[in-house]
Design a protein around this motif. Structure first.
Motif, PDB file in Angstrom:
ATOM      1  N   TYR A  63       0.833  -1.205   0.000  1.00 48.33           N
ATOM      2  CA  TYR A  63       0.000   0.000   0.000  1.00 48.33           C
ATOM      3  C   TYR A  63       0.868   1.255   0.000  1.00 48.33           C
ATOM      4  CZ  TYR A  63      -3.854  -3.138   1.124  1.00 48.33           C
ATOM      5  OH  TYR A  63      -4.789  -4.138   1.090  1.00 48.33           O
ATOM      6  N   GLU A  64       0.251   2.341  -0.503  1.00 41.12           N
ATOM      7  CA  GLU A  64       0.933   3.630  -0.472  1.00 41.12           C
ATOM      8  C   GLU A  64      -0.062   4.723  -0.103  1.00 41.12           C
ATOM      9  OE1 GLU A  64       2.461   4.819  -4.251  1.00 41.12           O
ATOM     10  OE2 GLU A  64       0.508   4.884  -5.225  1.00 41.12           O
ATOM     11  N   TYR A  65       0.502   5.793   0.485  1.00 42.01           N
ATOM     12  CA  TYR A  65      -0.325   6.962   0.816  1.00 42.01           C
ATOM     13  C   TYR A  65       0.379   8.187   0.244  1.00 42.01           C
ATOM     14  CZ  TYR A  65      -2.408  10.770   3.518  1.00 42.01           C
ATOM     15  OH  TYR A  65      -3.026  11.940   3.885  1.00 42.01           O
ATOM     16  N   ARG A  66      -0.362   8.978  -0.527  1.00 38.42           N
ATOM     17  CA  ARG A  66       0.209  10.170  -1.159  1.00 38.42           C
ATOM     18  C   ARG A  66      -0.485  11.423  -0.644  1.00 38.42           C
ATOM     19  NH1 ARG A  66      -0.236   8.515  -7.428  1.00 38.42           N
ATOM     20  NH2 ARG A  66      -2.211   7.699  -6.645  1.00 38.42           N
TER      21      ARG A  66
ATOM     22  N   ARG B 150       5.019  10.646  -0.459  1.00 42.16           N
ATOM     23  CA  ARG B 150       4.365   9.349  -0.375  1.00 42.16           C
ATOM     24  C   ARG B 150       5.100   8.451   0.608  1.00 42.16           C
ATOM     25  NH1 ARG B 150       4.223   6.910  -6.193  1.00 42.16           N
ATOM     26  NH2 ARG B 150       3.721   9.075  -6.678  1.00 42.16           N
ATOM     27  N   VAL B 151       4.324   7.559   1.249  1.00 38.70           N
ATOM     28  CA  VAL B 151       4.910   6.547   2.132  1.00 38.70           C
ATOM     29  C   VAL B 151       4.317   5.196   1.743  1.00 38.70           C
ATOM     30  CG1 VAL B 151       5.379   8.067   4.099  1.00 38.70           C
ATOM     31  CG2 VAL B 151       3.132   6.966   3.904  1.00 38.70           C
TER      32      VAL B 151
ATOM     33  N   ALA C 191       3.688   0.847   2.869  1.00 34.67           N
ATOM     34  CA  ALA C 191       3.559  -0.133   3.955  1.00 34.67           C
ATOM     35  C   ALA C 191       3.107  -1.456   3.373  1.00 34.67           C
ATOM     36  CB  ALA C 191       2.570   0.355   4.998  1.00 34.67           C
ATOM     37  N   LYS C 192       3.431  -2.543   4.075  1.00 35.25           N
ATOM     38  CA  LYS C 192       3.071  -3.873   3.581  1.00 35.25           C
ATOM     39  C   LYS C 192       1.589  -4.152   3.732  1.00 35.25           C
ATOM     40  CE  LYS C 192       7.540  -6.136   4.237  1.00 35.25           C
ATOM     41  NZ  LYS C 192       8.287  -7.246   4.912  1.00 35.25           N
ATOM     42  N   THR C 193       0.979  -3.567   4.789  1.00 33.77           N
ATOM     43  CA  THR C 193      -0.448  -3.803   5.014  1.00 33.77           C
ATOM     44  C   THR C 193      -1.167  -2.467   5.144  1.00 33.77           C
ATOM     45  OG1 THR C 193      -0.288  -3.813   7.434  1.00 33.77           O
ATOM     46  CG2 THR C 193       0.110  -5.909   6.294  1.00 33.77           C
ATOM     47  N   LEU C 194      -2.482  -2.509   4.972  1.00 31.00           N
ATOM     48  CA  LEU C 194      -3.288  -1.294   5.094  1.00 31.00           C
ATOM     49  C   LEU C 194      -3.271  -0.790   6.540  1.00 31.00           C
ATOM     50  CD1 LEU C 194      -5.096   0.691   3.603  1.00 31.00           C
ATOM     51  CD2 LEU C 194      -7.060  -0.808   4.096  1.00 31.00           C
ATOM     52  N   GLU C 195      -3.229  -1.716   7.479  1.00 27.79           N
ATOM     53  CA  GLU C 195      -3.199  -1.340   8.901  1.00 27.79           C
ATOM     54  C   GLU C 195      -1.931  -0.534   9.218  1.00 27.79           C
ATOM     55  OE1 GLU C 195      -3.390  -3.436  13.326  1.00 27.79           O
ATOM     56  OE2 GLU C 195      -3.260  -4.679  11.515  1.00 27.79           O
ATOM     57  N   LEU C 196      -0.787  -1.026   8.720  1.00 28.49           N
ATOM     58  CA  LEU C 196       0.465  -0.314   8.948  1.00 28.49           C
ATOM     59  C   LEU C 196       0.472   1.041   8.234  1.00 28.49           C
ATOM     60  CD1 LEU C 196       3.078  -3.217   8.606  1.00 28.49           C
ATOM     61  CD2 LEU C 196       2.393  -2.033  10.699  1.00 28.49           C
ATOM     62  N   LEU C 197      -0.115   1.087   7.048  1.00 28.09           N
ATOM     63  CA  LEU C 197      -0.169   2.335   6.299  1.00 28.09           C
ATOM     64  C   LEU C 197      -0.964   3.381   7.070  1.00 28.09           C
ATOM     65  CD1 LEU C 197       0.568   3.657   3.506  1.00 28.09           C
ATOM     66  CD2 LEU C 197      -1.803   3.147   2.849  1.00 28.09           C
TER      67      LEU C 197
ATOM     68  N   GLU D 209      -1.413   3.577  10.254  1.00 27.58           N
ATOM     69  CA  GLU D 209      -0.630   4.031  11.409  1.00 27.58           C
ATOM     70  C   GLU D 209       0.318   5.158  10.986  1.00 27.58           C
ATOM     71  OE1 GLU D 209       1.418   0.775  13.206  1.00 27.58           O
ATOM     72  OE2 GLU D 209      -0.428  -0.248  13.843  1.00 27.58           O
ATOM     73  N   LYS D 210       0.912   4.996   9.800  1.00 28.94           N
ATOM     74  CA  LYS D 210       1.793   6.035   9.282  1.00 28.94           C
ATOM     75  C   LYS D 210       1.003   7.292   8.939  1.00 28.94           C
ATOM     76  CE  LYS D 210       5.445   3.031   7.446  1.00 28.94           C
ATOM     77  NZ  LYS D 210       6.290   2.694   6.275  1.00 28.94           N
ATOM     78  N   GLU D 211      -0.230   7.112   8.420  1.00 32.79           N
ATOM     79  CA  GLU D 211      -1.071   8.264   8.098  1.00 32.79           C
ATOM     80  C   GLU D 211      -1.376   9.068   9.364  1.00 32.79           C
ATOM     81  OE1 GLU D 211      -4.554   7.543   5.622  1.00 32.79           O
ATOM     82  OE2 GLU D 211      -3.612   5.688   4.937  1.00 32.79           O
ATOM     83  N   GLU D 212      -1.638   8.359  10.466  1.00 28.64           N
ATOM     84  CA  GLU D 212      -1.937   9.038  11.733  1.00 28.64           C
ATOM     85  C   GLU D 212      -0.726   9.854  12.194  1.00 28.64           C
ATOM     86  OE1 GLU D 212      -3.285   6.233  14.604  1.00 28.64           O
ATOM     87  OE2 GLU D 212      -5.061   5.653  13.430  1.00 28.64           O
TER      88      GLU D 212
END
Length: 424
Positions: A29-32, A42-43, A45-51, A53-56
Motif C-alpha cells: 500500500y501507499e499513501y500520497r 508518499r509513504v 507499507a506492507k499492510t493497510l493497517e500499517l499504512l 498508522e503512518k497516516e496518523e
C-alpha cells in the motif's frame, strides 16, 4: 468522501480506501499527500493497517507543525546545515566540534533519519561510545556538546518535537562509574621542590621562568605562551591578559591544512583581566629577559599581527603546550631521581602533573591563604563562579582532612589528664 455517483476505490480484499490511499500491483500500500511547500510526498507499507498508522503519524506531524521532509532528513543533513549557519565560535573550537562529530557521530548514528529518533536511540548511542568504544567521559561530553546543538536546531526547524539527547549525558554519568581522577595542584612541599630544582639545575634552569609564572599567576597555558613584553608592567607588577595563543589542526579552514598557531581573544569577558604579580613572578620575568639577552635570543615570529612574545625557544619561535608537557615529564623524572639518591626516610617526590596542574596549584595556594572566592574567580578568569566553587570545594575538603589528621595526632600525643571531681 466520494461525490454523488462516484465509485469508492477498494483494495483486492474489497476494503474501501481513503483519499490518498492506494494499493500497488505487488499488493503493498501507499499513501500520497502534498506537504505545506506544495511538494508531493508518499509513504509505503506492507499492510493497510500499517499504512494507516503512518497516516496518523503524518496527520499528527501536520498538527504539530513538523515538516514532512523530516522523514527523509538524516542527522548528518542537519549537522551540515548547523555547520553552515553556526556563528560566534572561535575557529579552534569550531574545528574541534567538527572533528568530534565526523569521528564519532557521522559514520553510524548520523545516518539515522531525524523523524525516527527517540531518546532510547540517543541513550543507546552514548552507551556504545562508553562501553564498546571505551571513550573517556570527557570525550563523550565533547561529542554531546555538538550533537545536542545539532538536535536543538532540528527542533527549532520543526524536524523534531523534542531533543532526544536532553539529559542523556547526565543519565549516562549516573549509570556508569567512570574512572576519572580529579586534577589536583601540587602541595606546598611539592611546589617548593619543583621550583628549587629548576633554579639549581643547570640543564633545566631555562624552564624556571615560564613554570614559575604559571605557578604564580594561574594563567592558562595559552595565555602564558601568548604573553608579550608589552602585556606586563614590571614597575606596577601587573600582567594584562587579553588574548590566548592556540595551536591546532586547521583541517579545512579556508583550504588550509596542518597544525599552526593563531591568536584568539578570550572566550568570555571574564577572560580579559589583570593579574597582580607576586615577587617571585616578577623575578621570573626579569630572569627570562636576562637569559635571552645573554644568549642573543629574540622573538622571530609574528602571529595574526602579534609579535614580541616573552616565552620563545632558542630559535625565537613561540612555545606550546606539547613542548612544555614533554619538558615537565623530563623534569619530574630527573628531579625524583635526585631526591631518591639522597635516601631520605620520607622523601617528597613530584607526582605526575601537566601545565594545567600548575593552574590548580595557584588556585590551591589561594584557597589555603583564605583568599576571597570572588578574588579567586577574577584571577582565574572564570565566567561562571560555579567553576571556581567546585575547585574551591575540592581544595577545602582536602584542607579539612589534613587539619583533622593533625588534630587527631595532637590528641594522641597529649598526655592523659587526671580529672578529679570537685568535692561536694
Amino acid at each position: 468522501m466520494a461525490g454523488k455517483g462516484q465509485t469508492k476505490r477498494k483494495d483486492k480484499d474489497r476494503i474501501v480506501l481513503r483519499t490518498g490511499e492506494g494499493q500497488r500491483p505487488n499488493g503493498t500500500y501507499e499513501y500520497r499527500w502534498t506537504d505545506r511547500s506544495g511538494t508531493r510526498r508518499r509513504v509505503y507499507a506492507k499492510t493497510l493497517e500499517l499504512l494507516r498508522e503512518k497516516e496518523e503519524e503524518i496527520q499528527k506531524d501536520k498538527c504539530d507543525g513538523i515538516k514532512a521532509e523530516a522523514r527523509y532528513v538524516t542527522v548528518n543533513d542537519v549537522f551540515d546545515m548547523w555547520r553552515q549557519l553556526k556563528r560566534g565560535l572561535k575557529d579552534n573550537t569550531f574545528q574541534n566540534y567538527q572533528y568530534m562529530y565526523n569521528m564519532f557521530v557521522r559514520p553510524d548514528f548520523g545516518k539515522t533519519r531525524v523523524s525516527s529518533l527517540k531518546k532510547s536511540d540517543a541513550k543507546r548511542f552514548y552507551n556504545t561510545l562508553a562501553d564498546e568504544r571505551g571513550l573517556q567521559v570527557s570525550t563523550i561530553d565533547s561529542v554531546h556538546t555538538v550533537l545536542h546543538q545539532v538536535l536543538d536546531m532540528a527542533v527549532d526547524d520543526a524536524y523534531l518535537r523534542v531533543n532526544p539527547s536532553d539529559n542523556v549525558l547526565k543519565e549516562l554519568k549516573q549509570s556508569h562509574i567512570f574512572k576519572t581522577e580529579k586534577r589536583r595542584g601540587l602541595t606546598k612541599p611539592e611546589q617548593e621542590l619543583l621550583l628549587d630544582f629548576l633554579q639549581r639545575n643547570h640543564t633545566y634552569n631555562h624552564w624556571y621562568p615560564i613554570i614559575a609564572v604559571m605557578v604564580g599567576t594561574g594563567l592558562r597555558v595559552g595565555e602564558v605562551t601568548g604573553l608579550r613584553w608589552c602585556d606586563i608592567d614590571l614597575e606596577e607588577g601587573l600582567v594584562d591578559v587579553n588574548h590566548t595563543l592556540v595551536y591546532y589542526d586547521h583541517r579545512e579552514t579556508e583550504g588550509k591544512k596542518g597544525c599552526y598557531f593563531n591568536v584568539n581573544t578570550p572566550k568570555t569577558k571574564a577572560g580579559t583581566r589583570q593579574v597582580t604579580m607576586l615577587d617571585f613572578v616578577r623575578d621570573a620575568f626579569i630572569q627570562e629577559r636576562e637569559y635571552q639577552e645573554a644568549n642573543d635570543i629574540h622573538c622571530a615570529v609574528t602571529i595574526d599581527g602579534y609579535t614580541d612574545f616573552i616565552f620563545v625557544n632558542r630559535f625565537g619561535a613561540t612555545q606550546h603546550q606539547g613542548t612544555l608537557n614533554k619538558a615537565i615529564r623530563r623534569i619530574i623524572r630527573d628531579c625524583n631521581d635526585e631526591v631518591l639518591l639522597r635516601e631520605e626516610a620520607e622523601p617528597v617526590l613530584l607526582p605526575h602533573f601537566s601545565c594545567h596542574s600548575l593552574r590548580h596549584t595557584f588556585t590551591t595556594r589561594m584557597c589555603e591563604a583564605g583568599v576571597n572566592i570572588k578574588v579567586i574567580q577574577d584571577a582565574l578568569g572564570h565566567a561562571d563562579i560555579s567553576t571556581t566553587l567546585n575547585i574551591y570545594a575540592d581544595v577545602t575538603k582536602e584542607l579539612k582532612k589534613d587539619e583533622f589528621a593533625g588534630l587527631d595526632l595532637y590528641f594522641k600525643k597529649s598526655p592523659q589528664q587526671n580529672i578529679t571531681s570537685p568535692a561536694l
